[in-house]
Design a protein around this motif. Structure first.
Motif, PDB file in Angstrom:
ATOM      1  N   VAL A 248      47.485  57.688  34.051  1.00  0.00           N
ATOM      2  CA  VAL A 248      47.333  56.319  33.574  1.00  0.00           C
ATOM      3  C   VAL A 248      46.492  55.573  34.608  1.00  0.00           C
ATOM      4  CG1 VAL A 248      49.444  56.242  32.199  1.00  0.00           C
ATOM      5  CG2 VAL A 248      49.534  55.622  34.625  1.00  0.00           C
ATOM      6  N   TYR A 249      45.924  54.443  34.185  1.00  0.00           N
ATOM      7  CA  TYR A 249      44.916  53.768  35.004  1.00  0.00           C
ATOM      8  C   TYR A 249      45.259  52.288  35.173  1.00  0.00           C
ATOM      9  CZ  TYR A 249      42.460  58.046  33.756  1.00  0.00           C
ATOM     10  OH  TYR A 249      42.121  59.373  33.568  1.00  0.00           O
ATOM     11  N   GLY A 250      44.722  51.711  36.240  1.00  0.00           N
ATOM     12  CA  GLY A 250      44.963  50.305  36.517  1.00  0.00           C
ATOM     13  C   GLY A 250      43.688  49.561  36.846  1.00  0.00           C
ATOM     14  N   VAL A 251      43.660  48.285  36.482  1.00  0.00           N
ATOM     15  CA  VAL A 251      42.506  47.411  36.693  1.00  0.00           C
ATOM     16  C   VAL A 251      42.993  46.126  37.366  1.00  0.00           C
ATOM     17  CG1 VAL A 251      40.762  45.988  35.527  1.00  0.00           C
ATOM     18  CG2 VAL A 251      41.252  48.304  34.687  1.00  0.00           C
ATOM     19  N   THR A 252      42.275  45.662  38.372  1.00  0.00           N
ATOM     20  CA  THR A 252      42.545  44.361  38.979  1.00  0.00           C
ATOM     21  C   THR A 252      41.240  43.599  39.112  1.00  0.00           C
ATOM     22  OG1 THR A 252      44.448  45.176  40.232  1.00  0.00           O
ATOM     23  CG2 THR A 252      43.454  43.137  40.985  1.00  0.00           C
ATOM     24  N   VAL A 253      41.210  42.376  38.614  1.00  0.00           N
ATOM     25  CA  VAL A 253      40.034  41.505  38.718  1.00  0.00           C
ATOM     26  C   VAL A 253      40.541  40.129  39.132  1.00  0.00           C
ATOM     27  CG1 VAL A 253      38.071  40.466  37.521  1.00  0.00           C
ATOM     28  CG2 VAL A 253      38.839  42.768  36.890  1.00  0.00           C
ATOM     29  N   ASN A 254      40.242  39.701  40.335  1.00  0.00           N
ATOM     30  CA  ASN A 254      40.770  38.427  40.811  1.00  0.00           C
ATOM     31  C   ASN A 254      39.826  37.250  40.606  1.00  0.00           C
ATOM     32  OD1 ASN A 254      43.509  38.817  41.883  1.00  0.00           O
ATOM     33  ND2 ASN A 254      42.532  40.363  43.150  1.00  0.00           N
ATOM     34  N   GLN A 255      38.661  37.500  40.042  1.00  0.00           N
ATOM     35  CA  GLN A 255      37.856  36.390  39.546  1.00  0.00           C
ATOM     36  C   GLN A 255      38.531  35.916  38.249  1.00  0.00           C
ATOM     37  OE1 GLN A 255      33.491  36.926  39.629  1.00  0.00           O
ATOM     38  NE2 GLN A 255      33.863  38.912  40.603  1.00  0.00           N
ATOM     39  N   GLY A 256      38.355  34.649  37.932  1.00  0.00           N
ATOM     40  CA  GLY A 256      38.974  34.142  36.714  1.00  0.00           C
ATOM     41  C   GLY A 256      40.437  33.800  36.856  1.00  0.00           C
ATOM     42  N   THR A 257      40.915  33.626  38.091  1.00  0.00           N
ATOM     43  CA  THR A 257      42.294  33.214  38.339  1.00  0.00           C
ATOM     44  C   THR A 257      42.295  31.927  39.161  1.00  0.00           C
ATOM     45  OG1 THR A 257      42.494  34.414  40.434  1.00  0.00           O
ATOM     46  CG2 THR A 257      42.990  35.637  38.420  1.00  0.00           C
ATOM     47  N   LEU A 258      43.450  31.298  39.275  1.00  0.00           N
ATOM     48  CA  LEU A 258      43.546  30.072  40.070  1.00  0.00           C
ATOM     49  C   LEU A 258      43.204  30.347  41.535  1.00  0.00           C
ATOM     50  CD1 LEU A 258      46.756  28.440  38.556  1.00  0.00           C
ATOM     51  CD2 LEU A 258      44.414  27.579  38.377  1.00  0.00           C
TER      52      LEU A 258
ATOM     53  N   LYS B 192      34.573  36.270  51.865  1.00  0.00           N
ATOM     54  CA  LYS B 192      35.771  35.462  51.628  1.00  0.00           C
ATOM     55  C   LYS B 192      36.839  36.268  50.886  1.00  0.00           C
ATOM     56  CE  LYS B 192      37.106  31.091  49.318  1.00  0.00           C
ATOM     57  NZ  LYS B 192      37.782  31.583  48.104  1.00  0.00           N
ATOM     58  N   GLY B 193      36.420  37.045  49.872  1.00  0.00           N
ATOM     59  CA  GLY B 193      37.374  37.847  49.121  1.00  0.00           C
ATOM     60  C   GLY B 193      37.979  38.961  49.954  1.00  0.00           C
ATOM     61  N   ALA B 194      37.147  39.659  50.714  1.00  0.00           N
ATOM     62  CA  ALA B 194      37.634  40.771  51.540  1.00  0.00           C
ATOM     63  C   ALA B 194      38.567  40.282  52.634  1.00  0.00           C
ATOM     64  CB  ALA B 194      36.450  41.520  52.134  1.00  0.00           C
ATOM     65  N   ALA B 195      38.290  39.092  53.177  1.00  0.00           N
ATOM     66  CA  ALA B 195      39.088  38.560  54.286  1.00  0.00           C
ATOM     67  C   ALA B 195      40.516  38.219  53.879  1.00  0.00           C
ATOM     68  CB  ALA B 195      38.407  37.327  54.869  1.00  0.00           C
TER      69      ALA B 195
ATOM     70  N   ARG C  60      40.971  32.203  42.727  1.00  0.00           N
ATOM     71  CA  ARG C  60      39.697  32.901  42.522  1.00  0.00           C
ATOM     72  C   ARG C  60      39.072  33.448  43.805  1.00  0.00           C
ATOM     73  NH1 ARG C  60      39.966  27.553  41.548  1.00  0.00           N
ATOM     74  NH2 ARG C  60      38.446  26.125  42.428  1.00  0.00           N
ATOM     75  N   HIS C  61      38.807  34.741  43.746  1.00  0.00           N
ATOM     76  CA  HIS C  61      38.139  35.417  44.843  1.00  0.00           C
ATOM     77  C   HIS C  61      37.664  36.775  44.330  1.00  0.00           C
ATOM     78  CE1 HIS C  61      42.402  36.597  45.044  1.00  0.00           C
ATOM     79  NE2 HIS C  61      41.989  37.761  45.516  1.00  0.00           N
ATOM     80  N   VAL C  62      36.906  37.475  45.146  1.00  0.00           N
ATOM     81  CA  VAL C  62      36.326  38.757  44.732  1.00  0.00           C
ATOM     82  C   VAL C  62      37.045  39.884  45.454  1.00  0.00           C
ATOM     83  CG1 VAL C  62      34.211  40.100  44.508  1.00  0.00           C
ATOM     84  CG2 VAL C  62      34.098  37.597  44.431  1.00  0.00           C
ATOM     85  N   PHE C  63      37.945  40.548  44.747  1.00  0.00           N
ATOM     86  CA  PHE C  63      38.627  41.710  45.309  1.00  0.00           C
ATOM     87  C   PHE C  63      39.030  42.646  44.173  1.00  0.00           C
ATOM     88  CE2 PHE C  63      41.934  44.211  47.389  1.00  0.00           C
ATOM     89  CZ  PHE C  63      41.309  44.498  48.597  1.00  0.00           C
TER      90      PHE C  63
ATOM     91  N   THR D 141      36.090  45.458  50.624  1.00  0.00           N
ATOM     92  CA  THR D 141      36.950  45.400  51.799  1.00  0.00           C
ATOM     93  C   THR D 141      36.123  45.067  53.033  1.00  0.00           C
ATOM     94  OG1 THR D 141      36.633  47.759  52.242  1.00  0.00           O
ATOM     95  CG2 THR D 141      38.508  47.147  50.841  1.00  0.00           C
ATOM     96  N   LEU D 142      36.805  44.619  54.093  1.00  0.00           N
ATOM     97  CA  LEU D 142      36.121  44.383  55.366  1.00  0.00           C
ATOM     98  C   LEU D 142      35.503  45.680  55.888  1.00  0.00           C
ATOM     99  CD1 LEU D 142      38.662  41.985  57.128  1.00  0.00           C
ATOM    100  CD2 LEU D 142      36.526  41.380  55.963  1.00  0.00           C
ATOM    101  N   GLU D 143      36.184  46.775  55.618  1.00  0.00           N
ATOM    102  CA  GLU D 143      35.681  48.095  55.998  1.00  0.00           C
ATOM    103  C   GLU D 143      34.316  48.370  55.342  1.00  0.00           C
ATOM    104  OE1 GLU D 143      37.202  52.743  55.408  1.00  0.00           O
ATOM    105  OE2 GLU D 143      38.213  51.090  54.380  1.00  0.00           O
ATOM    106  N   LYS D 144      34.226  48.090  54.040  1.00  0.00           N
ATOM    107  CA  LYS D 144      32.975  48.325  53.318  1.00  0.00           C
ATOM    108  C   LYS D 144      31.892  47.334  53.761  1.00  0.00           C
ATOM    109  CE  LYS D 144      31.025  48.781  48.676  1.00  0.00           C
ATOM    110  NZ  LYS D 144      29.907  47.857  48.885  1.00  0.00           N
ATOM    111  N   LEU D 145      32.267  46.087  53.950  1.00  0.00           N
ATOM    112  CA  LEU D 145      31.283  45.080  54.372  1.00  0.00           C
ATOM    113  C   LEU D 145      30.730  45.390  55.756  1.00  0.00           C
ATOM    114  CD1 LEU D 145      32.880  41.749  53.089  1.00  0.00           C
ATOM    115  CD2 LEU D 145      31.006  43.062  52.082  1.00  0.00           C
ATOM    116  N   SER D 146      31.556  45.991  56.608  1.00  0.00           N
ATOM    117  CA  SER D 146      31.085  46.391  57.934  1.00  0.00           C
ATOM    118  C   SER D 146      30.016  47.478  57.810  1.00  0.00           C
ATOM    119  CB  SER D 146      32.271  46.893  58.772  1.00  0.00           C
ATOM    120  OG  SER D 146      31.829  47.333  60.034  1.00  0.00           O
ATOM    121  N   ARG D 147      30.223  48.405  56.893  1.00  0.00           N
ATOM    122  CA  ARG D 147      29.219  49.444  56.651  1.00  0.00           C
ATOM    123  C   ARG D 147      27.937  48.832  56.099  1.00  0.00           C
ATOM    124  NH1 ARG D 147      33.094  52.281  53.789  1.00  0.00           N
ATOM    125  NH2 ARG D 147      31.792  52.195  51.911  1.00  0.00           N
ATOM    126  N   ASP D 148      28.109  47.871  55.191  1.00  0.00           N
ATOM    127  CA  ASP D 148      26.930  47.208  54.614  1.00  0.00           C
ATOM    128  C   ASP D 148      26.124  46.486  55.690  1.00  0.00           C
ATOM    129  OD1 ASP D 148      27.706  48.126  52.158  1.00  0.00           O
ATOM    130  OD2 ASP D 148      28.486  46.205  51.432  1.00  0.00           O
TER     131      ASP D 148
END
Length: 483
Positions: A328-338, A381-384, A340-343, A361-368
């Motif tokens: 079974v699978y799961g989805v999380t989207v935190n845009q569109g909530t009170l 802001k979302g990763a933090a 609101r952030h990107v995670f 994640t901060l881990e991914k942003l560090s690589r970027d």
């Protein structure tokens, strides 16, 4: 030799006829056209049920109901938030595919839903209580009974008077009655009969006195939901619907460290099915999903379920099968909530191992940053908000049911992690997900009050970023349209 051959032949015949008997039992449920009553709680984790092991939560009604029911140990919604979870339940499709993967948003145009699908098969389909699905034209309920005020309650109650009236004269058609509570969702009851000493919090929660005191008011809301469920069961007895009807209980998703996340505390739900003489009470470890409800009732009504993400539960109800889904699978989207952030998160579960992929994640942003990619305020802001979250998380829910220890980097589990990850990304592609392993994280169009770059007290962003995403947001339905 003749004796051995005779024994083998006897075993084969016994096996074949035993299988035929099982198949006959399963087939007898198809096109049986029972009345179906589904009670849905709001914001109650599976872990907050005495049926599933909580020592002090006030759930005596569901516990008594469970003793008469088939109790599912591994039932999941696909998204731990109200509208997507309910829409999945009423469409048989995961949130990305049906289009409602943000709260307060609509299903994709053209998606057929429970009232339409069952209506074609001669059923009346009634919603009594909370809706939180849209647009109305996509959910043409035969009748719609709104929640009603109740003195002393922190939220509106299920419309018992309307339900009573309907059950007095339901008409000639079989019916599917969805009874959707607003409890134990906040706001919580001001008055509570529970004390902090009675409260048992999950190990991932703060164990402070203040947290336990707050939980006593949550317990009071759980008690309200139990009273509602008890009143509904009494009405079913009164109108002689208890013996011949399929009655289901579930909660839409969890709350603490659950809502808006992909943890089991959000996605793994209480789910029970009672049907005297048709379903043998007990417990099953079959891996099932909210997407299975629509195919199940279609098959009960005599139809053939096709094109759904779920599949009929009748083989589980009949005892013919012990397994159901492999994953079974799961989805999380935190845009569109009170908040609101990107995670964004996506997850896959095989009933024991649960793999979660965190895309920002901060881990991914560090690589970027090391790769020379441009800084983005909204991604940062979302990763933090989740500084301890790694890009990959893997939990053994058999030994770690509360998912406290991330074993994604444990060499012993690399093969399991890689296999689940590959299957997850394959599923995402099949679902037309707007995310991919190495692709960008887009900003989604939302209702105005949930806009990422809108300044208000809930979203105190610096002046230079206010309105800065104009022209950069994508339409959620267009971005996930089948291609």
């Amino acid at each position: 030799m003749k004796l051995i051959f005779s024994l083998i032949l006897s075993w084969l015949l016994t096996t074949v006829f035993a299988g035929a008997d099982d198949l006959e039992d399963f087939s007898s449920l198809k096109d049986s056209r029972p009345n179906v009553i589904f009670f849905l709680g709001d914001d109650q984790s599976r872990f907050n049920h005495s049926t599933y092991g909580h020592p002090s939560i006030p759930t005596p009604v569901t516990e008594a109901f469970a003793k008469e029911s088939l109790v599912f140990e591994n039932a999941f919604t696909g998204q731990a938030i109200c509208a997507p979870s309910r829409t999945m339940l009423y469409t048989g499709l995961y949130p990305i595919r049906n289009g409602c993967f943000m709260n307060h948003t609509q299903v994709r145009p053209g998606i057929e839903t429970l009232p339409t699908l069952l209506g074609k098969l001669g059923y009346s389909v009634i919603l009594a209580g909370k809706s939180h699905v849209s647009p109305d034209r996509s959910f043409p309920w035969s009748q719609r009974f709104s929640p009603v005020p109740k003195p002393g309650a922190s939220r509106k109650w299920i419309p018992l008077q309307e339900i009573d009236k309907f059950l007095t004269n339901p008409g000639d058609k079989p019916f599917c009655l969805i009874v959707a509570s607003e409890f134990p969702h906040a706001p919580f009851m001001e008055k509570t009969s529970f004390s902090p000493e009675e409260v048992v919090l999950p190990p991932y929660a703060k164990q402070s006195e203040a947290a336990k005191k707050e939980a006593t008011h949550y317990y009071a809301n759980v008690e309200q939901k139990e009273l509602e469920f008890s009143a509904l069961l009494e009405l079913l007895d009164k109108h002689k619907q208890s013996e011949d009807s399929l009655v289901l209980y579930a909660d839409d998703h969890g709350l603490e460290r659950g809502k808006f996340t992909s943890y089991d505390s959000g996605l793994k739900v209480a789910f029970m099915a009672r049907w005297p003489g048709r379903i043998t009470p007990g417990r099953t470890k079959a891996l099932v999903s909210f997407a299975d409800f629509v195919p199940t009732v279609i098959e009960l009504a005599g139809g053939t379920p096709e094109g759904f993400d779920g599949k009929s539960l009748l083989p589980i109800f009949s005892g013919q099968n012990a397994r159901h889904h492999d994953y079974v699978y799961g989805v999380t989207v935190n845009q569109g909530t009170l908040g609101r952030h990107v995670f964004p998160q996506r997850s896959i579960h095989d009933g024991r191992f649960h793999y979660i992929h965190n895309f920002n994640t901060l881990e991914k942003l560090s690589r970027d940053k090391e790769a020379g990619k441009e800084f983005n305020f909204f991604l940062q802001k979302g990763a933090a908000r989740y500084p301890r979250h790694r890009e990959e998380m893997l939990f053994d829910t058999q030994t770690d049911p509360h998912e406290l220890t991330n074993i994604a980097n444990n060499p012993e589990y690399v093969k399991i992690k890689d296999d689940l990850k590959a299957k997850l990304f394959r599923w995402m592609k099949e679902q037309n997900d707007y995310l991919s392993a190495d692709g960008p994280i887009p900003f989604l169009e939302t209702k105005e009050r949930f806009t990422l770059d809108k300044f208000d007290e809930r979203n105190p962003i610096p002046p230079q970023y206010r309105g800065s995403l104009k022209g950069q947001k994508i339409n959620p339905h267009s971005a996930t349209q089948a291609r």
